[in-house]
Design a protein around this motif. Structure first.
Motif, PDB file in Angstrom:
ATOM      1  N   ARG A  89      77.540  39.806  61.638  1.00 35.48           N
ATOM      2  CA  ARG A  89      77.146  38.520  62.205  1.00 35.48           C
ATOM      3  C   ARG A  89      75.966  38.621  63.167  1.00 35.48           C
ATOM      4  NH1 ARG A  89      83.407  36.693  63.147  1.00 35.48           N
ATOM      5  NH2 ARG A  89      83.219  38.118  64.935  1.00 35.48           N
ATOM      6  N   SER A  90      75.997  39.601  64.036  1.00 41.94           N
ATOM      7  CA  SER A  90      74.997  39.664  65.099  1.00 41.94           C
ATOM      8  C   SER A  90      73.556  39.774  64.593  1.00 41.94           C
ATOM      9  CB  SER A  90      75.323  40.827  66.044  1.00 41.94           C
ATOM     10  OG  SER A  90      74.450  40.850  67.129  1.00 41.94           O
ATOM     11  N   PRO A  91      73.235  40.694  63.662  1.00 43.01           N
ATOM     12  CA  PRO A  91      71.835  40.786  63.206  1.00 43.01           C
ATOM     13  C   PRO A  91      71.385  39.596  62.365  1.00 43.01           C
ATOM     14  CG  PRO A  91      73.220  42.304  61.957  1.00 43.01           C
ATOM     15  CD  PRO A  91      74.071  41.757  63.053  1.00 43.01           C
ATOM     16  N   ALA A  92      72.339  38.815  61.849  1.00 37.82           N
ATOM     17  CA  ALA A  92      71.981  37.669  61.010  1.00 37.82           C
ATOM     18  C   ALA A  92      71.513  36.472  61.836  1.00 37.82           C
ATOM     19  CB  ALA A  92      73.167  37.257  60.144  1.00 37.82           C
ATOM     20  N   VAL A  93      71.860  36.440  63.121  1.00 36.65           N
ATOM     21  CA  VAL A  93      71.480  35.313  63.986  1.00 36.65           C
ATOM     22  C   VAL A  93      70.228  35.709  64.764  1.00 36.65           C
ATOM     23  CG1 VAL A  93      72.226  33.746  65.813  1.00 36.65           C
ATOM     24  CG2 VAL A  93      73.901  34.621  64.175  1.00 36.65           C
ATOM     25  N   ARG A  94      69.108  35.128  64.399  1.00 35.25           N
ATOM     26  CA  ARG A  94      67.825  35.491  65.011  1.00 35.25           C
ATOM     27  C   ARG A  94      67.139  34.318  65.708  1.00 35.25           C
ATOM     28  NH1 ARG A  94      65.179  37.864  59.644  1.00 35.25           N
ATOM     29  NH2 ARG A  94      66.045  35.890  58.949  1.00 35.25           N
ATOM     30  N   GLU A  95      67.333  33.105  65.192  1.00 33.60           N
ATOM     31  CA  GLU A  95      66.627  31.930  65.732  1.00 33.60           C
ATOM     32  C   GLU A  95      67.508  31.083  66.640  1.00 33.60           C
ATOM     33  OE1 GLU A  95      64.162  29.901  62.644  1.00 33.60           O
ATOM     34  OE2 GLU A  95      65.213  31.272  61.280  1.00 33.60           O
ATOM     35  N   SER A  96      68.800  31.330  66.631  1.00 31.95           N
ATOM     36  CA  SER A  96      69.744  30.560  67.438  1.00 31.95           C
ATOM     37  C   SER A  96      70.435  31.484  68.434  1.00 31.95           C
ATOM     38  CB  SER A  96      70.776  29.870  66.531  1.00 31.95           C
ATOM     39  OG  SER A  96      70.136  29.144  65.501  1.00 31.95           O
ATOM     40  N   ALA A  97      71.431  30.960  69.136  1.00 37.20           N
ATOM     41  CA  ALA A  97      72.163  31.750  70.130  1.00 37.20           C
ATOM     42  C   ALA A  97      73.566  32.037  69.613  1.00 37.20           C
ATOM     43  CB  ALA A  97      72.235  31.001  71.456  1.00 37.20           C
ATOM     44  N   TYR A  98      73.904  33.321  69.496  1.00 35.96           N
ATOM     45  CA  TYR A  98      75.239  33.741  69.049  1.00 35.96           C
ATOM     46  C   TYR A  98      76.075  34.068  70.285  1.00 35.96           C
ATOM     47  CZ  TYR A  98      78.801  36.874  67.054  1.00 35.96           C
ATOM     48  OH  TYR A  98      79.985  37.490  66.713  1.00 35.96           O
ATOM     49  N   ARG A  99      77.163  33.348  70.471  1.00 30.41           N
ATOM     50  CA  ARG A  99      78.025  33.544  71.634  1.00 30.41           C
ATOM     51  C   ARG A  99      79.409  33.996  71.172  1.00 30.41           C
ATOM     52  NH1 ARG A  99      76.986  28.265  75.530  1.00 30.41           N
ATOM     53  NH2 ARG A  99      74.693  28.213  75.379  1.00 30.41           N
ATOM     54  N   THR A 100      79.978  34.928  71.901  1.00 34.63           N
ATOM     55  CA  THR A 100      81.332  35.392  71.606  1.00 34.63           C
ATOM     56  C   THR A 100      82.265  35.004  72.745  1.00 34.63           C
ATOM     57  OG1 THR A 100      80.901  37.551  72.629  1.00 34.63           O
ATOM     58  CG2 THR A 100      80.484  37.349  70.274  1.00 34.63           C
ATOM     59  N   GLN A 101      83.503  34.679  72.385  1.00 37.82           N
ATOM     60  CA  GLN A 101      84.541  34.348  73.368  1.00 37.82           C
ATOM     61  C   GLN A 101      84.054  33.287  74.359  1.00 37.82           C
ATOM     62  OE1 GLN A 101      87.720  35.776  73.224  1.00 37.82           O
ATOM     63  NE2 GLN A 101      86.988  36.689  71.319  1.00 37.82           N
ATOM     64  N   ARG A 118      93.820  21.891  77.277  1.00 40.16           N
ATOM     65  CA  ARG A 118      92.444  21.651  77.677  1.00 40.16           C
ATOM     66  C   ARG A 118      91.415  22.463  76.906  1.00 40.16           C
ATOM     67  NH1 ARG A 118      91.842  19.881  83.574  1.00 40.16           N
ATOM     68  NH2 ARG A 118      93.670  18.560  83.866  1.00 40.16           N
ATOM     69  N   THR A 119      91.665  23.755  76.722  1.00 42.42           N
ATOM     70  CA  THR A 119      90.615  24.624  76.188  1.00 42.42           C
ATOM     71  C   THR A 119      91.137  25.564  75.106  1.00 42.42           C
ATOM     72  OG1 THR A 119      91.021  26.274  77.911  1.00 42.42           O
ATOM     73  CG2 THR A 119      89.345  24.616  78.367  1.00 42.42           C
ATOM     74  N   LEU A 120      90.216  26.109  74.342  1.00 41.98           N
ATOM     75  CA  LEU A 120      90.512  27.203  73.434  1.00 41.98           C
ATOM     76  C   LEU A 120      89.294  28.117  73.405  1.00 41.98           C
ATOM     77  CD1 LEU A 120      90.259  26.328  69.662  1.00 41.98           C
ATOM     78  CD2 LEU A 120      89.211  24.929  71.413  1.00 41.98           C
ATOM     79  N   VAL A 121      89.496  29.335  72.917  1.00 40.58           N
ATOM     80  CA  VAL A 121      88.419  30.334  72.946  1.00 40.58           C
ATOM     81  C   VAL A 121      88.167  30.851  71.536  1.00 40.58           C
ATOM     82  CG1 VAL A 121      87.593  32.475  73.993  1.00 40.58           C
ATOM     83  CG2 VAL A 121      89.168  30.997  75.260  1.00 40.58           C
ATOM     84  N   PRO A 122      87.194  30.276  70.808  1.00 38.18           N
ATOM     85  CA  PRO A 122      86.837  30.822  69.486  1.00 38.18           C
ATOM     86  C   PRO A 122      86.199  32.198  69.630  1.00 38.18           C
ATOM     87  CG  PRO A 122      85.292  29.112  70.136  1.00 38.18           C
ATOM     88  CD  PRO A 122      86.379  29.109  71.171  1.00 38.18           C
ATOM     89  N   PHE A 145      74.478  22.474  72.458  1.00 41.07           N
ATOM     90  CA  PHE A 145      74.905  21.977  71.147  1.00 41.07           C
ATOM     91  C   PHE A 145      75.372  23.138  70.276  1.00 41.07           C
ATOM     92  CE2 PHE A 145      71.384  19.414  72.791  1.00 41.07           C
ATOM     93  CZ  PHE A 145      71.983  18.160  72.886  1.00 41.07           C
ATOM     94  N   ALA A 146      76.583  23.017  69.740  1.00 38.71           N
ATOM     95  CA  ALA A 146      77.156  24.058  68.878  1.00 38.71           C
ATOM     96  C   ALA A 146      77.221  23.559  67.439  1.00 38.71           C
ATOM     97  CB  ALA A 146      78.547  24.445  69.362  1.00 38.71           C
ATOM     98  N   SER A 147      76.827  24.425  66.499  1.00 36.53           N
ATOM     99  CA  SER A 147      76.781  24.031  65.080  1.00 36.53           C
ATOM    100  C   SER A 147      77.836  24.733  64.227  1.00 36.53           C
ATOM    101  CB  SER A 147      75.400  24.348  64.502  1.00 36.53           C
ATOM    102  OG  SER A 147      75.172  25.757  64.530  1.00 36.53           O
ATOM    103  N   SER A 148      78.409  25.828  64.746  1.00 33.68           N
ATOM    104  CA  SER A 148      79.359  26.593  63.937  1.00 33.68           C
ATOM    105  C   SER A 148      80.295  27.389  64.833  1.00 33.68           C
ATOM    106  CB  SER A 148      78.600  27.547  63.001  1.00 33.68           C
ATOM    107  OG  SER A 148      79.495  28.299  62.208  1.00 33.68           O
TER     108      SER A 148
END
Length: 430
Positions: free
Chosen positions: A141-153, A178-182, A243-246
């Motif tokens: 996943r990490s090397p595939a995301v180049r133009e956007s922001a990849y966030r974990t937890q 209230r919350t969840l952690v993808p 803004f989150a897309s995925s």
């Protein structure tokens, strides 16, 4: 209250508990297979893997293939296996030399993830969800995301219940969560949307300063417009839009089915959709579920009819269903197969590209529409996070504080209350 009896406080259910229990989950959602026409081009782009890899990488007569045979024979065998399994991934129309040079390092990391998974299978050891994520999933996943922001937890705030619904006493315990952690998420880069909030006359500042917005977001500080502008539980230090897309969910191999992970991932996608809808942004949100080296995908969207908002989800049925009736069954990529692990890499790369282009354009259009609606048409902003006192989560006992999926946006320390009798008893002992 009779002496000797202690008041019990019922804690809110965590996001994981809601996802595990179908009855709890049905308090929230709907499922569909009919993707709206406005989103079909977006879905087609994200799930288009055909001809994305240069054929010259596996063509025996090409100089790239000859170079790989000398420098990385194992990688060449991996790519040729993928070509044998799914030839449509490769095309001679993308034979640009610079593209081949640029994509080779990325394909090398995918090969390393596949090799690591192969070794994990051979050992017959028990591997945890974190092991799979660290050694396989994030390597893809990490090397595939180049133009956007990849966030974990990244902690995501769950939306309030829809106004037309009247919660029952039994459902309130679920809706108070209230919350969840993808495990992973793709966001639009801050630099790409900074113009929406950086200046004094920006869309963010104009909407926030409007009297109707202040009235709609009144109450607790954590439900002010600053918190409504992001799907995250905690906003950035500098007020801005996010803004989150995925969203991606990883599950343990021992999970009996992927339904639990799918339901939990849908909760994160729904939070993002409700956030986007509140800002007049019309866009789908994509979810990926990883478990035991298998991957499934779904597309979620919201639709409004007669003022009633509904959230829907459609499973990705696979490319082979093109031209056939849409299926509600999930297509499953098996990361043990070279072609499938390359397809998942291309899927994430497509999500990255779509987020930085079409999704961001939809964001700009939606926020502009919201400014017009609030300032010109005099229609008030409608919050999506719960600010009503009836939705407040009850205080958690100390034993529940480890559940980070249920921690409210404010500091967890405010959720602890020490009974007076216990404090007095401890003081007497000292």
């Amino acid at each position: 209250m009779p002496n000797g009896q202690r008041a019990t406080t019922t804690r809110s259910i965590s996001a994981s508990e809601i996802a595990r229990n179908v009855k709890h989950f049905e308090t929230c959602k709907s499922r569909s297979t009919d993707i709206p026409g406005d989103f079909k081009n977006d879905v087609s782009f994200v799930f288009d893997f055909e001809g994305k890899l240069p054929l010259c990488l596996v063509d025996k007569t090409s100089r790239f293939s000859k170079r790989l045979r000398k420098l990385a024979p194992a990688l060449l065998r991996f790519l040729r296996k993928a070509y044998c399994e799914t030839p449509s991934l490769f095309s001679d129309t993308v034979a640009d030399d610079s593209l081949c040079d640029n994509i080779l390092p990325e394909l090398g990391t995918v090969f390393l993830a596949w090799s690591q998974l192969e070794q994990m299978r051979k050992t017959n050891e028990k591997w945890s969800e974190a092991d799979y994520a660290a050694n396989v999933y994030n390597v893809i996943r990490s090397p595939a995301v180049r133009e956007s922001a990849y966030r974990t937890q990244c902690s995501v705030h769950l939306p309030q219940h829809l106004p037309r619904l009247k919660p029952t006493l039994s459902s309130l315990r679920v809706l108070k969560t209230r919350t969840l952690v993808p495990d992973g998420a793709i966001f639009v880069r801050a630099t790409a949307v900074r113009h929406l909030s950086s200046a004094m006359n920006s869309a963010y500042c104009r909407i926030k300063a409007h009297a109707s917005t202040a009235k709609a977001c009144k109450g607790q500080p954590e439900y002010a417009f600053r918190y409504q502008a992001t799907p995250c539980a905690q906003p950035q230090q500098t007020p801005c839009f996010e803004f989150a897309s995925s969203f991606w969910e990883d599950k343990k191999p021992s999970c009996l089915s992927l339904e639990h992970a799918y339901r939990q991932n849908r909760m994160a996608c729904t939070a993002s959709l409700r956030h986007l809808n509140s800002l007049h942004i019309k866009a789908p949100v994509f979810g990926l579920v990883f478990a035991d080296g298998k991957v499934k995908a779904h597309t979620d969207w919201c639709s409004e009819e007669d003022g009633n908002l509904s959230v829907f989800s459609a499973a990705y049925p696979g490319a082979e269903t093109t031209g056939k009736p849409v299926s509600s069954e999930f297509f499953e990529w098996n990361l043990d197969k070279p072609a499938d692990i390359l397809s998942v890499f291309l899927l994430v790369r497509n999500l990255d590209s779509w987020t930085a282009s079409s999704f961001r354009e939809r964001v700009d259009e939606g926020v502009e529409a919201l400014v017009k609606s609030v300032l010109k048409d005099k229609k008030p902003y409608v919050p999506w996070k719960c600010g009503d006192s009836t939705c407040e989560a009850k205080k958690l006992r100390t034993s529940s504080l480890s559940n980070i999926e249920n921690t409210p946006p404010s500091s967890a320390a405010t959720a602890i209350s020490v009974p007076k009798r216990r404090a007095a008893r401890a003081k007497a002992k000292n």
